[in-house]
Motif scaffolding. Structure first.
Motif, PDB file in Angstrom:
ATOM      1  N   ASP A 151      54.840  54.562  15.509  1.00  0.00           N
ATOM      2  CA  ASP A 151      56.245  54.721  15.897  1.00  0.00           C
ATOM      3  C   ASP A 151      56.500  54.067  17.254  1.00  0.00           C
ATOM      4  OD1 ASP A 151      58.923  55.912  15.584  1.00  0.00           O
ATOM      5  OD2 ASP A 151      58.325  57.176  17.271  1.00  0.00           O
ATOM      6  N   VAL A 152      55.583  54.293  18.209  1.00  0.00           N
ATOM      7  CA  VAL A 152      55.712  53.694  19.537  1.00  0.00           C
ATOM      8  C   VAL A 152      55.656  52.168  19.439  1.00  0.00           C
ATOM      9  CG1 VAL A 152      54.576  53.401  21.774  1.00  0.00           C
ATOM     10  CG2 VAL A 152      54.829  55.680  20.794  1.00  0.00           C
ATOM     11  N   ALA A 153      54.694  51.658  18.657  1.00  0.00           N
ATOM     12  CA  ALA A 153      54.535  50.204  18.533  1.00  0.00           C
ATOM     13  C   ALA A 153      55.773  49.557  17.925  1.00  0.00           C
ATOM     14  CB  ALA A 153      53.301  49.896  17.675  1.00  0.00           C
ATOM     15  N   LEU A 236      58.894  43.387  30.874  1.00  0.00           N
ATOM     16  CA  LEU A 236      57.981  44.173  30.041  1.00  0.00           C
ATOM     17  C   LEU A 236      58.111  45.664  30.351  1.00  0.00           C
ATOM     18  CD1 LEU A 236      54.809  41.896  30.127  1.00  0.00           C
ATOM     19  CD2 LEU A 236      56.302  42.314  28.169  1.00  0.00           C
ATOM     20  N   TYR A 237      58.322  45.991  31.620  1.00  0.00           N
ATOM     21  CA  TYR A 237      58.548  47.391  32.006  1.00  0.00           C
ATOM     22  C   TYR A 237      59.776  47.943  31.282  1.00  0.00           C
ATOM     23  CZ  TYR A 237      59.714  51.447  34.912  1.00  0.00           C
ATOM     24  OH  TYR A 237      60.029  52.707  35.336  1.00  0.00           O
ATOM     25  N   ASP A 238      60.859  47.156  31.268  1.00  0.00           N
ATOM     26  CA  ASP A 238      62.092  47.600  30.617  1.00  0.00           C
ATOM     27  C   ASP A 238      61.907  47.787  29.110  1.00  0.00           C
ATOM     28  OD1 ASP A 238      63.437  47.564  33.022  1.00  0.00           O
ATOM     29  OD2 ASP A 238      64.205  45.523  32.750  1.00  0.00           O
ATOM     30  N   VAL A 239      60.920  47.109  28.557  1.00  0.00           N
ATOM     31  CA  VAL A 239      60.640  47.252  27.128  1.00  0.00           C
ATOM     32  C   VAL A 239      59.752  48.465  26.861  1.00  0.00           C
ATOM     33  CG1 VAL A 239      59.358  46.211  25.201  1.00  0.00           C
ATOM     34  CG2 VAL A 239      60.949  44.829  26.520  1.00  0.00           C
ATOM     35  N   VAL A 240      58.685  48.597  27.648  1.00  0.00           N
ATOM     36  CA  VAL A 240      57.651  49.588  27.335  1.00  0.00           C
ATOM     37  C   VAL A 240      57.974  50.983  27.852  1.00  0.00           C
ATOM     38  CG1 VAL A 240      55.215  50.193  27.695  1.00  0.00           C
ATOM     39  CG2 VAL A 240      55.860  47.815  27.252  1.00  0.00           C
ATOM     40  N   VAL A 244      57.802  54.691  26.005  1.00  0.00           N
ATOM     41  CA  VAL A 244      56.599  55.499  26.222  1.00  0.00           C
ATOM     42  C   VAL A 244      56.885  56.772  27.027  1.00  0.00           C
ATOM     43  CG1 VAL A 244      54.340  55.485  27.356  1.00  0.00           C
ATOM     44  CG2 VAL A 244      55.089  53.498  26.046  1.00  0.00           C
ATOM     45  N   GLU A 245      57.881  56.735  27.902  1.00  0.00           N
ATOM     46  CA  GLU A 245      58.123  57.836  28.841  1.00  0.00           C
ATOM     47  C   GLU A 245      58.218  59.211  28.172  1.00  0.00           C
ATOM     48  OE1 GLU A 245      61.122  58.945  32.559  1.00  0.00           O
ATOM     49  OE2 GLU A 245      61.719  57.427  31.078  1.00  0.00           O
ATOM     50  N   PRO A 246      59.003  59.385  27.101  1.00  0.00           N
ATOM     51  CA  PRO A 246      59.095  60.732  26.510  1.00  0.00           C
ATOM     52  C   PRO A 246      57.740  61.236  26.003  1.00  0.00           C
ATOM     53  CG  PRO A 246      60.832  59.290  25.666  1.00  0.00           C
ATOM     54  CD  PRO A 246      59.878  58.419  26.405  1.00  0.00           C
ATOM     55  N   TYR A 247      56.921  60.337  25.448  1.00  0.00           N
ATOM     56  CA  TYR A 247      55.611  60.746  24.928  1.00  0.00           C
ATOM     57  C   TYR A 247      54.664  61.108  26.072  1.00  0.00           C
ATOM     58  CZ  TYR A 247      57.240  58.607  20.566  1.00  0.00           C
ATOM     59  OH  TYR A 247      57.953  58.282  19.445  1.00  0.00           O
ATOM     60  N   VAL A 248      54.768  60.367  27.189  1.00  0.00           N
ATOM     61  CA  VAL A 248      53.898  60.646  28.328  1.00  0.00           C
ATOM     62  C   VAL A 248      54.247  61.986  28.947  1.00  0.00           C
ATOM     63  CG1 VAL A 248      53.260  59.897  30.653  1.00  0.00           C
ATOM     64  CG2 VAL A 248      53.455  58.216  28.814  1.00  0.00           C
ATOM     65  N   LYS A 249      55.517  62.254  29.102  1.00  0.00           N
ATOM     66  CA  LYS A 249      55.932  63.465  29.807  1.00  0.00           C
ATOM     67  C   LYS A 249      55.640  64.737  29.020  1.00  0.00           C
ATOM     68  CE  LYS A 249      59.246  61.538  33.027  1.00  0.00           C
ATOM     69  NZ  LYS A 249      60.622  61.539  33.567  1.00  0.00           N
ATOM     70  N   ASP A 250      55.561  64.626  27.665  1.00  0.00           N
ATOM     71  CA  ASP A 250      55.186  65.822  26.913  1.00  0.00           C
ATOM     72  C   ASP A 250      53.690  65.845  26.580  1.00  0.00           C
ATOM     73  OD1 ASP A 250      54.725  64.173  24.759  1.00  0.00           O
ATOM     74  OD2 ASP A 250      56.490  64.788  23.626  1.00  0.00           O
ATOM     75  N   GLY A 251      52.938  64.886  27.175  1.00  0.00           N
ATOM     76  CA  GLY A 251      51.487  64.892  27.021  1.00  0.00           C
ATOM     77  C   GLY A 251      50.965  64.344  25.719  1.00  0.00           C
ATOM     78  N   SER A 273      51.404  62.408  39.262  1.00  0.00           N
ATOM     79  CA  SER A 273      51.622  61.326  40.225  1.00  0.00           C
ATOM     80  C   SER A 273      51.737  59.985  39.503  1.00  0.00           C
ATOM     81  CB  SER A 273      50.471  61.278  41.234  1.00  0.00           C
ATOM     82  OG  SER A 273      50.461  62.438  42.025  1.00  0.00           O
ATOM     83  N   ILE A 274      50.916  59.788  38.466  1.00  0.00           N
ATOM     84  CA  ILE A 274      50.991  58.548  37.695  1.00  0.00           C
ATOM     85  C   ILE A 274      52.334  58.423  36.998  1.00  0.00           C
ATOM     86  CG2 ILE A 274      50.038  57.323  35.693  1.00  0.00           C
ATOM     87  CD1 ILE A 274      47.293  58.398  36.489  1.00  0.00           C
ATOM     88  N   VAL A 275      52.807  59.539  36.426  1.00  0.00           N
ATOM     89  CA  VAL A 275      54.105  59.523  35.751  1.00  0.00           C
ATOM     90  C   VAL A 275      55.222  59.238  36.758  1.00  0.00           C
ATOM     91  CG1 VAL A 275      55.787  60.925  34.488  1.00  0.00           C
ATOM     92  CG2 VAL A 275      53.361  61.037  33.883  1.00  0.00           C
ATOM     93  N   ASP A 276      55.142  59.858  37.942  1.00  0.00           N
ATOM     94  CA  ASP A 276      56.161  59.610  38.968  1.00  0.00           C
ATOM     95  C   ASP A 276      56.168  58.143  39.389  1.00  0.00           C
ATOM     96  OD1 ASP A 276      56.928  62.224  38.913  1.00  0.00           O
ATOM     97  OD2 ASP A 276      55.778  62.839  40.686  1.00  0.00           O
ATOM     98  N   ALA A 277      54.986  57.563  39.553  1.00  0.00           N
ATOM     99  CA  ALA A 277      54.900  56.152  39.946  1.00  0.00           C
ATOM    100  C   ALA A 277      55.462  55.254  38.852  1.00  0.00           C
ATOM    101  CB  ALA A 277      53.445  55.782  40.239  1.00  0.00           C
ATOM    102  N   ALA A 278      55.143  55.583  37.607  1.00  0.00           N
ATOM    103  CA  ALA A 278      55.640  54.773  36.490  1.00  0.00           C
ATOM    104  C   ALA A 278      57.147  54.885  36.353  1.00  0.00           C
ATOM    105  CB  ALA A 278      54.954  55.198  35.192  1.00  0.00           C
TER     106      ALA A 278
END
Length: 542
Positions: A151-153, A236-240, A244-251, A273-278
């Motif tokens: 789904d992410v891909a 690429l940031y604007d694409v990825v 990815v953000e919703p999946y990262v934040k819910d682990g 911290s990684i999520v905040d930086a991203a």
């Protein structure tokens, strides 16, 4: 995590073509031809018709004749020709190809059709159409992680296409490539698909010993082009990240989800911290750009070391006898319409099995660019061979007519493989046979014509796993077949189906004794009884 991504035939083809052309011709304008625009114009091709011929030739060493496998390979493949007689690209995700593969023994026609969800291939001599499904298609076991990754891909691929990042990527490449030493451009006309076309004709030669210096210059140019590099990373940031953000934040994208309790621990703090930086685009782009730039510097040092080192295999291959020669024909709209490229690889030392050079020639033409084109679809119907996790080359080979050229080639290849591949020695296990009352963990006994052996011993000898639950035993073989046994029952359940064993498992104290022949054969062995020596023999091919 296993993931099968949707494939796009044109996407990979166009990047291969771009990289090859860019490496050969560089990027600076010559003779009125803007090479930058010419190379990038190919990315704007959405439909076309074309043809291509790929031929292979071996040059042998007069001082050393090939033998063994090298000789057989040359006899089969020398002057082989792959003809793509009719290429119809309806869109970037839908195309068809018809052609033939010509070898020394004859020609094998084929047809191919590719769509967004599958590719179909029909080959003369094979009774079934070969289907390569794209996406989550059963080629690997599918679980929730696979579905999430797929789904992410798909979401990232959709946004990548929407943003048009191909051109930014391509511009970064072609703008920083230096020109080779030998390159020239002239104007004239050329016959393309029976039509006279006004063209720019570009001729270039790139020798093997030029490649590493050009590659070093290219990488150094990339490290200096901070603005374009950062622009690409930002796109690429604007694409990825939005995907990815919703999946990262819910682990969901890592093994240790950030629960409220985790956030007070070291792991939670680092991940947060990684999520905040991203989440900070400017910071994230700086971090990624810096990392990639450092990677380019490491690559530059590695390539420079290869270029300066003596006696390394890369420089042996990339000598002055290895070369790429190209004739490229661009129309007045700067679209590549015709090409003739010869690649010759000639190692300078070492054992080459009597092969002095391998020469590959690629000729292409295309027409009807960005005009309406209809691909020739293939209807496979029910008569098809689906390439999935359960299929194998040998399964497909059974669908081939042995009297066809394809069947003969397969038979020759299998015979050669059998002749050159040593047959492994069989492993033979023996279990002594004793009276039932004397049986122990390392012996067997016979009762009413049925041999009984310790289950733990059979599993250890034949590399199977056993799990006991009261009067039930579950065996998992090396190839993941599941066998269920019950004390007192003559039926074994194998992958859900019941089979008679000819005897029932029984307990001797805490030890399970099972019908030896049935269980051992299900574990991949051949069982025999040596009455003279009073022992059971189990033979396995390792």
């Amino acid at each position: 995590m296993n993931e099968i991504k949707r494939q796009h035939v044109w996407r990979y083809g166009k990047w291969l073509l771009l990289v090859l052309l860019a490496a050969v011709v560089g990027c600076q304008s010559l003779g009125g031809l803007d090479l930058n625009k010419a190379l990038l114009s190919g990315l704007d091709t959405n439909s076309m018709q074309g043809s291509a011929v790929v031929s292979l030739h071996f040059k042998t060493d007069p001082n050393k004749q090939p033998d063994g496998n090298a000789k057989a390979m040359i006899e089969l493949l020398n002057d082989a020709k792959l003809e793509l007689k009719q290429i119809k690209m309806e869109s970037k995700e839908r195309m068809s190809v018809s052609g033939q593969l010509t070898l020394a023994k004859g020609s094998i026609p084929f047809r191919l059709f590719a769509a967004a969800d599958r590719m179909l291939l029909q080959v003369e001599g094979a009774s079934e159409t070969i289907e390569f499904p794209f996406g989550l298609n059963g080629m690997v076991p599918v679980d929730d992680a696979d579905r999430m990754a797929n789904d992410v891909a798909q979401k990232i691929a959709a946004k990548y296409k929407e943003k048009g990042i191909d051109k930014t990527f391509a511009s970064l490449i072609v703008n920083n490539l230096p020109n080779p030493k030998s390159i020239a451009v002239t104007s004239g006309t050329e016959t393309i698909h029976n039509e006279q076309v006004s063209v720019y004709k570009l001729e270039t030669t790139l020798k093997g010993n030029e490649l590493l210096p050009l590659l070093k210059t290219f990488i150094r140019n990339l490290t200096k082009d901070d603005q374009a590099f950062k622009q690409l990373v930002g796109q690429l940031y604007d694409v990825v990240w939005p995907v990815v953000e919703p999946y990262v934040k819910d682990g969901a994208l890592y093994d240790l989800p950030i629960s409220p309790a985790d956030r007070y621990g070291m792991v939670g703090g680092v991940m947060e911290s990684i999520v905040d930086a991203a989440s900070d685009k400017e910071l994230a782009v700086d971090i990624v750009h810096t990392f990639l730039k450092q990677a380019l510097f490491y690559a530059l040092i590695a390539i420079d070391s290869l270029d300066k080192a003596e006696g390394n295999p890369v420089k042996d291959v990339l000598g002055d006898k290895t070369y790429v020669k190209s004739k490229l024909y661009f129309d007045r709209e700067l679209a590549l319409r015709k090409s003739d490229t010869e690649i010759s690889v000639s190692p300078q030392s070492g054992d080459t099995d009597g092969i002095a050079a391998v020469v590959l020639n690629v000729q292409t033409e295309n027409w009807d660019r960005n005009k309406p084109v209809k691909a020739d679809a293939i209807e496979a119907g029910a008569n098809r061979f689906i390439v999935d996790r359960d299929s194998s080359f040998y399964d497909w080979a059974q669908t081939v007519n042995p009297n066809s050229l394809l069947g003969q080639l397969l038979e020759d290849e299998l015979n050669q493989y059998s002749a050159t591949t040593p047959v492994p020695e069989p492993a033979i296990f023996t279990i002594p046979v004793v009276p039932a009352e004397s049986a122990n963990a390392e012996s067997a006994y016979i009762e009413e014509g049925v041999g009984y052996a310790p289950l733990d011993l059979l599993a250890a000898l034949m590399e199977a796993d056993v799990d006991y639950d009261g009067e039930t035993a579950t065996i998992v073989t090396a190839w993941d077949t599941v066998i269920e046994l019950k004390v007192g029952s003559e039926d074994a359940v194998i992958d859900g189906e019941a089979y008679e064993m000819g005897g029932a498992p029984r307990l001797h104290g805490d030890a399970w004794f099972v019908p030896c022949r049935f269980v051992a054969e299900e574990l991949g062995g051949f069982v025999s009884y040596d009455a003279e020596r009073e022992r059971i023999e189990i033979e396995m091919i390792e």
